[in-house]
Design an enzyme around this catalytic site. Structure first.
Site, PDB file in Angstrom:
ATOM      1  CG  ASN A 149      -0.429  -0.166   2.503  1.00  0.00           C
ATOM      2  OD1 ASN A 149       0.728  -0.598   2.647  1.00  0.00           O
ATOM      3  ND2 ASN A 149      -1.179   0.177   3.528  1.00  0.00           N
ATOM      4  CD  GLU A 244       5.751  -0.768  13.004  1.00  0.00           C
ATOM      5  OE1 GLU A 244       4.576  -0.416  13.217  1.00  0.00           O
ATOM      6  OE2 GLU A 244       6.693  -0.480  13.765  1.00  0.00           O
ATOM      7  CB  CYS A 278      -1.673   0.015   8.549  1.00  0.00           C
ATOM      8  SG  CYS A 278      -0.532   1.394   8.687  1.00  0.00           S
TER       9      CYS A 278
HETATM   10  P1  NAD Z   1       0.892  -9.269   3.494  1.00  0.00           P
HETATM   11  O1  NAD Z   1       1.095  -9.712   4.894  1.00  0.00           O
HETATM   12  O2  NAD Z   1       0.051 -10.106   2.616  1.00  0.00           O
HETATM   13  O3  NAD Z   1       2.287  -9.112   2.746  1.00  0.00           O
HETATM   14  C1  NAD Z   1       3.315  -8.276   3.220  1.00  0.00           C
HETATM   15  C2  NAD Z   1       4.649  -8.810   2.718  1.00  0.00           C
HETATM   16  O4  NAD Z   1       4.907 -10.082   3.317  1.00  0.00           O
HETATM   17  C3  NAD Z   1       4.703  -9.021   1.209  1.00  0.00           C
HETATM   18  O5  NAD Z   1       5.971  -8.596   0.746  1.00  0.00           O
HETATM   19  C4  NAD Z   1       4.551 -10.529   1.083  1.00  0.00           C
HETATM   20  O6  NAD Z   1       5.112 -11.037  -0.092  1.00  0.00           O
HETATM   21  C5  NAD Z   1       5.311 -11.005   2.325  1.00  0.00           C
HETATM   22  N1  NAD Z   1       4.960 -12.365   2.785  1.00  0.00           N
HETATM   23  C6  NAD Z   1       3.823 -13.050   2.562  1.00  0.00           C
HETATM   24  N2  NAD Z   1       3.888 -14.268   3.155  1.00  0.00           N
HETATM   25  C7  NAD Z   1       5.087 -14.339   3.786  1.00  0.00           C
HETATM   26  C8  NAD Z   1       5.743 -15.348   4.579  1.00  0.00           C
HETATM   27  N3  NAD Z   1       5.167 -16.516   4.823  1.00  0.00           N
HETATM   28  N4  NAD Z   1       6.964 -15.080   5.072  1.00  0.00           N
HETATM   29  C9  NAD Z   1       7.553 -13.880   4.835  1.00  0.00           C
HETATM   30  N5  NAD Z   1       6.989 -12.912   4.074  1.00  0.00           N
HETATM   31  C10 NAD Z   1       5.780 -13.131   3.565  1.00  0.00           C
HETATM   32  O7  NAD Z   1       0.309  -7.775   3.567  1.00  0.00           O
HETATM   33  P2  NAD Z   1      -0.223  -6.853   2.370  1.00  0.00           P
HETATM   34  O8  NAD Z   1      -1.539  -7.370   1.903  1.00  0.00           O
HETATM   35  O9  NAD Z   1       0.865  -6.620   1.369  1.00  0.00           O
HETATM   36  O10 NAD Z   1      -0.430  -5.468   3.134  1.00  0.00           O
HETATM   37  C11 NAD Z   1      -1.597  -5.116   3.788  1.00  0.00           C
HETATM   38  C12 NAD Z   1      -1.443  -5.283   5.284  1.00  0.00           C
HETATM   39  O11 NAD Z   1      -0.329  -4.554   5.765  1.00  0.00           O
HETATM   40  C13 NAD Z   1      -2.646  -4.719   6.036  1.00  0.00           C
HETATM   41  O12 NAD Z   1      -2.980  -5.595   7.081  1.00  0.00           O
HETATM   42  C14 NAD Z   1      -2.118  -3.403   6.587  1.00  0.00           C
HETATM   43  O13 NAD Z   1      -2.803  -2.932   7.714  1.00  0.00           O
HETATM   44  C15 NAD Z   1      -0.699  -3.763   6.896  1.00  0.00           C
HETATM   45  N6  NAD Z   1       0.120  -2.558   6.986  1.00  0.00           N
HETATM   46  C16 NAD Z   1       0.635  -2.211   8.209  1.00  0.00           C
HETATM   47  C17 NAD Z   1       1.371  -1.030   8.336  1.00  0.00           C
HETATM   48  C18 NAD Z   1       1.962  -0.605   9.658  1.00  0.00           C
HETATM   49  O14 NAD Z   1       2.906   0.179   9.647  1.00  0.00           O
HETATM   50  N7  NAD Z   1       1.453  -1.074  10.784  1.00  0.00           N
HETATM   51  C19 NAD Z   1       1.592  -0.237   7.215  1.00  0.00           C
HETATM   52  C20 NAD Z   1       1.050  -0.635   5.991  1.00  0.00           C
HETATM   53  C21 NAD Z   1       0.333  -1.797   5.885  1.00  0.00           C
END
Ligand code: NAD
Length: 470
Positions: A149, A244, A278
């Site tokens: 995002n 995060e 988020c």
């Molecule tokens: P996601 O968890 O699907 O993916 C995030 C990253 O993790 C991607 O690069 C993905 O390829 C990787 N990933 C997936 N499976 C993995 C595994 N088994 N081991 C290691 N890495 C793996 O999240 P998303 O859909 O890309 O993002 C949306 C989420 O992120 C929402 O829940 C949002 O709230 C959160 N978010 C949090 C913050 C914060 O700072 N707290 C900021 C932005 C987004």
């Protein structure tokens, strides 16, 4: 676009298309790396540690400032790249690039402020006669795993402080939107020795998982969903982890609030980046007596949003990251309607677009507000009073940020003291962050803080040196 590993461009036999969510066109392809490629990146990052550690803080700071200048020059190109792969309006992409520049600057400044402290061992039993001090040392190799995002700024929030305190890095960018981050890694690589910055593209479940479980990676800095974060925390073993994660942020609006200000807070908070934030406003908890007036004004402001081509500067609502993501939002809204909620405006999907939606009479047991809804939806939960508002606000597994709108300082302070969240804003929606502030949630929203100074603390280890002078 190829990966960058040890200063070299590396491809793979397997590739994946990066799709523009607005028109479905293929923007580029990325290599799907497998375990061996992740292994190579880990070797290169470890090999580069010595050269980076020998570099002075002065030099590292200057080099980071050079990258600031490069990113400034490429501001428009990077913003366009973000819009193409994420589907966010171009004006929002420009803000993300501007914030990225600020985040980098903060890291360039922080590189000169990695201090230890003197420790009075004589305050402890038998400690008399020592001169003792601490040093903050790099951990070694930091792997940054980031979401789709805000791919650029969130990656910089990890990579820039990591380098500022002399860690080498491996970036695993989001599969849906990897390109801007990969271009940024090239800018860093022009300044720093080969291997200081590496990118590995591919599936989280394979390369991400390998980085998480490798004993030769010293820290995982992860931003993403709770599900993935939980998996990472269980697999990481003896390495530092910062998580995060998602949010389900409440906005409490009390009957003495400035309603126009609160409405503006929802427009900025619930619909920014099509609600894929988020710290987005995910639940509006409002005292019943002002709910009708608030809803009327909110609907009127929501209907002013312009949904359209994200590259058009008039557009204020872009697409979601994919049609699949938009369908998920559609389902969860329809489900709330079937349970008694009513859509006041919006509620319709068109491909990967979902209209800005205001939905009233939502109850805390609906999926729409029980889980994190990642879309442009403003759910209204009506409550009787402040006590109930705080109870509803805390009735969630998440605890990222929160906002309360009131003119009464006693009510404000009750919210500040009683809401379980990493940040509570008064008369500001949760969807607000400056890049120097300590950012990170309570409960399932994560572990640890970012915000350059705080990230540096989490990316260094403390060594105590004690000189026995007796
Ligand atoms: P996601 O968890 O699907 O993916 C995030 C990253 O993790 C991607 O690069 C993905 O390829 C990787 N990933 C997936 N499976 C993995 C595994 N088994 N081991 C290691 N890495 C793996 O999240 P998303 O859909 O890309 O993002 C949306 C989420 O992120 C929402 O829940 C949002 O709230 C959160 N978010 C949090 C913050 C914060 O700072 N707290 C900021 C932005 C987004």
């Amino acid at each position: 676009m190829d990966m960058l590993i040890g200063g070299k461009h590396i491809s793979s036999d397997d590739v994946e298309d990066v799709i523009n969510p607005y028109n479905g066109e293929v923007i580029d392809t990325i290599p799907i790396a497998h375990r061996q490629t992740a292994e190579l990146a880990i070797v290169e990052a470890n090999n580069a540690k010595k050269e980076l550690c020998e570099m002075s803080a002065f030099k590292i700071s200057n080099k980071l400032f050079n990258v600031v200048d490069k990113l400034k020059e490429k501001r428009d190109e990077f913003a366009k790249s973000l819009t193409l792969e994420v589907g966010k309006p171009i004006n929002e992409s420009l803000v993300e690039v501007d914030r990225s520049i600020e985040t980098l600057k903060l890291a360039a400044e922080e590189a000169k402020r990695i201090y230890g402290e003197s420790v009075p061992l004589d305050a402890g039993l038998n400690g008399k006669g020592f001169f003792a001090f601490t040093q903050r040392l790099p951990l070694g190799v930091v792997a940054a795993i980031t979401p789709f995002n805000y791919p650029l700024n969130l990656t910089i929030h990890k990579i820039a402080p990591a380098i500022a305190c002399k860690n080498t890095t491996i970036i695993k960018p989001p599969t849906e939107a990897p390109l801007t981050v990969m271009k940024f890694a090239e800018l860093l690589n022009e300044e720093f020795p080969d291997g200081v910055v590496n990118t590995v593209t591919g599936y989280g479940s394979e390369v991400g998982d390998y980085l998480v479980t490798s004993p030769d990676v010293d820290k995982i800095s992860f931003t993403g969903s709770v599900t993935t974060g939980l998996m990472i925390s269980q697999k990481a073993g003896m390495k530092k982890v910062t998580l995060e994660l998602g949010g389900n942020d409440p906005m409490i609006v009390l009957n003495d609030a400035d309603i126009d200000k609160a409405v503006k807070g929802v427009i900025n908070g619930a619909f920014l980046n099509a609600g894929q934030v988020c710290m987005g406003v995910k639940r509006i908890i409002i005292e019943d007596s002002i709910a009708c007036e608030f809803c009327e004004k909110l609907v009127s402001e929501t209907e002013k949003l312009i949904m359209g081509n994200p590259l058009d500067s008039k557009t204020t609502l872009g697409t979601l990251i994919s049609k699949k993501a938009a369908i998920q939002v559609e389902e969860v809204v329809n489900n709330a309607v079937s349970m008694g909620a009513n859509v006041l405006t919006g509620g319709t999907r068109d491909g990967s677009f979902y209209e800005a939606t205001v939905i009233d009479n939502v109850t805390p047991d609906m999926d729409l507000v029980l889980n994190e809804t990642f879309g442009p939806v403003a759910p209204i939960i009506r409550v009787k009073n402040l006590d109930e508002a705080i109870e509803v606000a805390n009735d969630t597994d998440y605890g990222l940020q929160a906002g309360v709108f009131t003119r009464d300082y006693v009510s404000a302070m009750r919210c500040v003291n009683e809401i379980e969240a990493g940040t509570v804003f008064v008369n500001k929606q949760s969807t607000f962050r400056t890049d120097n502030m300590p950012f990170g949630g309570f409960k399932n929203s994560g572990i640890g803080k970012e915000g350059i100074k705080y990230a540096v603390e989490e990316m260094t280890k403390i060594k105590l040196i004690g000189l026995n002078l007796r």
